[in-house]
Design an enzyme around this catalytic site. Structure first.
Site, PDB file in Angstrom:
ATOM      1  N   ARG A 140      31.654  61.042  27.477  1.00 58.13           N
ATOM      2  CA  ARG A 140      32.197  60.475  28.729  1.00 58.13           C
ATOM      3  C   ARG A 140      33.393  61.295  29.204  1.00 58.13           C
ATOM      4  O   ARG A 140      34.498  61.162  28.691  1.00 58.13           O
ATOM      5  CB  ARG A 140      32.621  59.019  28.487  1.00 58.13           C
ATOM      6  CG  ARG A 140      33.293  58.356  29.662  1.00 58.13           C
ATOM      7  CD  ARG A 140      32.355  58.069  30.808  1.00 58.13           C
ATOM      8  NE  ARG A 140      31.336  57.105  30.427  1.00 58.13           N
ATOM      9  CZ  ARG A 140      30.200  56.924  31.106  1.00 58.13           C
ATOM     10  NH1 ARG A 140      29.934  57.636  32.191  1.00 58.13           N
ATOM     11  NH2 ARG A 140      29.308  56.054  30.698  1.00 58.13           N
ATOM     12  N   GLN A 194      19.092  57.480  32.422  1.00 61.56           N
ATOM     13  CA  GLN A 194      19.852  57.934  33.588  1.00 61.56           C
ATOM     14  C   GLN A 194      20.339  59.362  33.349  1.00 61.56           C
ATOM     15  O   GLN A 194      20.806  59.699  32.271  1.00 61.56           O
ATOM     16  CB  GLN A 194      21.022  56.962  33.782  1.00 61.56           C
ATOM     17  CG  GLN A 194      22.192  57.501  34.510  1.00 61.56           C
ATOM     18  CD  GLN A 194      22.680  56.559  35.611  1.00 61.56           C
ATOM     19  OE1 GLN A 194      21.906  56.098  36.437  1.00 61.56           O
ATOM     20  NE2 GLN A 194      23.955  56.268  35.590  1.00 61.56           N
ATOM     21  N   HIS A 203      28.251  67.175  36.490  1.00 63.22           N
ATOM     22  CA  HIS A 203      28.879  65.870  36.756  1.00 63.22           C
ATOM     23  C   HIS A 203      30.361  65.922  36.381  1.00 63.22           C
ATOM     24  O   HIS A 203      30.808  65.282  35.419  1.00 63.22           O
ATOM     25  CB  HIS A 203      28.124  64.849  35.896  1.00 63.22           C
ATOM     26  CG  HIS A 203      28.392  63.411  36.148  1.00 63.22           C
ATOM     27  ND1 HIS A 203      29.659  62.875  36.212  1.00 63.22           N
ATOM     28  CD2 HIS A 203      27.542  62.379  36.311  1.00 63.22           C
ATOM     29  CE1 HIS A 203      29.561  61.570  36.401  1.00 63.22           C
ATOM     30  NE2 HIS A 203      28.285  61.248  36.469  1.00 63.22           N
ATOM     31  N   ASP A 237      30.513  55.284  45.179  1.00 64.42           N
ATOM     32  CA  ASP A 237      29.379  55.931  44.497  1.00 64.42           C
ATOM     33  C   ASP A 237      28.412  56.415  45.576  1.00 64.42           C
ATOM     34  O   ASP A 237      27.600  55.645  46.085  1.00 64.42           O
ATOM     35  CB  ASP A 237      28.711  54.908  43.548  1.00 64.42           C
ATOM     36  CG  ASP A 237      27.754  55.569  42.568  1.00 64.42           C
ATOM     37  OD1 ASP A 237      27.495  56.780  42.706  1.00 64.42           O
ATOM     38  OD2 ASP A 237      27.245  54.860  41.671  1.00 64.42           O
ATOM     39  N   GLU A 263      30.615  65.759  41.847  1.00 64.38           N
ATOM     40  CA  GLU A 263      29.523  66.358  41.090  1.00 64.38           C
ATOM     41  C   GLU A 263      28.670  67.214  42.019  1.00 64.38           C
ATOM     42  O   GLU A 263      28.119  66.695  42.991  1.00 64.38           O
ATOM     43  CB  GLU A 263      28.657  65.240  40.493  1.00 64.38           C
ATOM     44  CG  GLU A 263      29.484  64.162  39.817  1.00 64.38           C
ATOM     45  CD  GLU A 263      28.751  62.817  39.690  1.00 64.38           C
ATOM     46  OE1 GLU A 263      27.509  62.816  39.584  1.00 64.38           O
ATOM     47  OE2 GLU A 263      29.415  61.777  39.713  1.00 64.38           O
TER      48      GLU A 263
HETATM   49  C1  BG6 Z   1      27.267  58.986  38.745  1.00 57.68           C
HETATM   50  C2  BG6 Z   1      26.395  57.958  39.426  1.00 57.68           C
HETATM   51  O1  BG6 Z   1      26.745  60.245  38.982  1.00 57.68           O
HETATM   52  O2  BG6 Z   1      27.283  58.754  37.342  1.00 57.68           O
HETATM   53  C3  BG6 Z   1      26.886  56.569  39.076  1.00 57.68           C
HETATM   54  O3  BG6 Z   1      26.407  58.189  40.806  1.00 57.68           O
HETATM   55  C4  BG6 Z   1      26.959  56.400  37.575  1.00 57.68           C
HETATM   56  O4  BG6 Z   1      26.013  55.605  39.638  1.00 57.68           O
HETATM   57  C5  BG6 Z   1      27.810  57.498  36.981  1.00 57.68           C
HETATM   58  O5  BG6 Z   1      27.489  55.120  37.267  1.00 57.68           O
HETATM   59  C6  BG6 Z   1      27.941  57.455  35.451  1.00 57.68           C
HETATM   60  O6  BG6 Z   1      26.693  57.453  34.864  1.00 57.68           O
HETATM   61  P1  BG6 Z   1      26.550  57.324  33.306  1.00 57.68           P
HETATM   62  O7  BG6 Z   1      25.077  57.314  33.022  1.00 57.68           O
HETATM   63  O8  BG6 Z   1      27.218  58.523  32.713  1.00 57.68           O
HETATM   64  O9  BG6 Z   1      27.238  56.053  32.913  1.00 57.68           O
END
Ligand code: BG6
Length: 304
Positions: free
Chosen positions: A65, A84, A166, A212, A277
């Site tokens: 993170r 995701q 990101h 977002d 990003e």
């Molecule tokens: C961003 C998205 O790129 O990443 C958000 O637009 C998302 O919707 C964020 O919450 C974090 O994603 P993750 O999977 O790392 O928790």
């Protein structure tokens, strides 16, 4: 960069491998092989430019993170993977070249034993991430995606992907005085309103709450403004983001409520970060024919 590893990986957190980059005047960066993930970029005086959560989990396959997660073969849910942002940020890359201030990391499918990395994305590919830090306060990151199916092979087929670098930027003066410049007039999909199409009317984007958004066909040159507290210009810091190849950008700050729901993110940390990003997302997937490659880059430059 030549294919020589003159700066080999060392043990990082929890024994994970990382490559430490350092320029002659003392800019540094750290890149983990887990996700080809940049976790740190600092100035010669030791200031962090990137945000990495104090609660980040350095334990594969969990993504780290903060820093710069690499999203591939999909951004968000824009692709075939259940996870995701795809699987690259959860996978271990191989270091194939390095110097004291640059590193190349590669992820391939099929892997050495012939198995596909993910059954959800069964295409043969090579994903290369190149990272270079320079003495003129820049961090350059390049993402190269190659369709490794042999041209002319009867079973060779094109594949498509979406992607993002990101980047989490650290805000030294807090989210209340932060803004992003360069997106006025650009169409965006608001992820907080089921990706409703909107047009950015503001010259600067600010963060009064959760934001977002996927800006489609964004200009290549943007600015993160870490505004001085109480409008003090002498405290203002800027990072310029210069992209190439990526058509889109995503702007994200989770704000208080969403921050509380994230297990690897402190409840108050949303005040200290913003994500800008560079992405290939809302404006459509890239399609790659056998033997072809796609290149996307970002150059971040500190100016304060
Ligand atoms: C961003 C998205 O790129 O990443 C958000 O637009 C998302 O919707 C964020 O919450 C974090 O994603 P993750 O999977 O790392 O928790």
């Amino acid at each position: 960069m030549t294919d020589k590893i003159s700066n080999p990986p060392v043990a990082g957190l929890n024994g994970l491998q990382k490559v430490i980059l350092r320029t002659p005047s003392g800019y540094t960066a750290e890149v983990y092989t887990h996700g080809a993930h940049i976790t740190k970029w600092t100035t010669p005086s030791g200031e962090d430019i990137l945000f990495c959560s104090k609660q980040a989990i350095f334990s594969p396959p969990t993504a780290i993170r903060g820093g710069v997660p690499v999203c591939f073969p999909q951004f968000g849910d824009m692709g075939p993977c259940k996870a995701q942002h795809g699987f690259a940020r959860n996978s271990t890359f191989e270091v194939t070249a390095s110097t004291p201030f640059s590193v190349r990391m590669v992820l391939r499918s099929p892997t050495g034993d012939g198995s596909m990395l993910s059954p959800e994305f069964p295409a043969p590919f090579e994903l290369t991430i190149n990272v270079t830090v320079t003495d003129d306060a820049k961090l350059h990151q390049e993402m190269v995606v190659k369709n490794t199916a042999a041209e002319g092979d009867a079973s060779a087929a094109p594949f498509s992907f979406t992607a993002a670098l990101h980047t989490y930027f650290r805000l030294h003066n807090g989210i209340a005085s932060a803004s992003i410049e360069g997106l006025q007039g650009v169409k965006y999909l608001d992820s907080l309103q089921a990706r409703k199409e909107c047009i950015e009317e503001n010259k600067t984007i600010t963060f009064p709450g959760e934001v977002d958004r996927i800006y489609c066909g964004a200009p290549d040159e943007l600015q993160i403004v870490d505004g001085g507290q109480d409008g003090k210009e002498e405290e203002e810091r800027r990072v310029a983001v210069d992209k190439n190849g990526f058509n889109d950008v995503v702007v994200w700050n989770p704000a208080a409520e969403k921050a509380k729901k994230m297990k690897d993110f402190g409840d108050e940390e949303w005040k200290d970060m913003v994500c800008l990003e560079v992405a290939q997302a809302g404006s459509g997937a890239v399609e790659l024919a056998p033997g072809k490659q796609w290149v996307g880059t970002q150059t971040l430059e500190i100016s304060w």
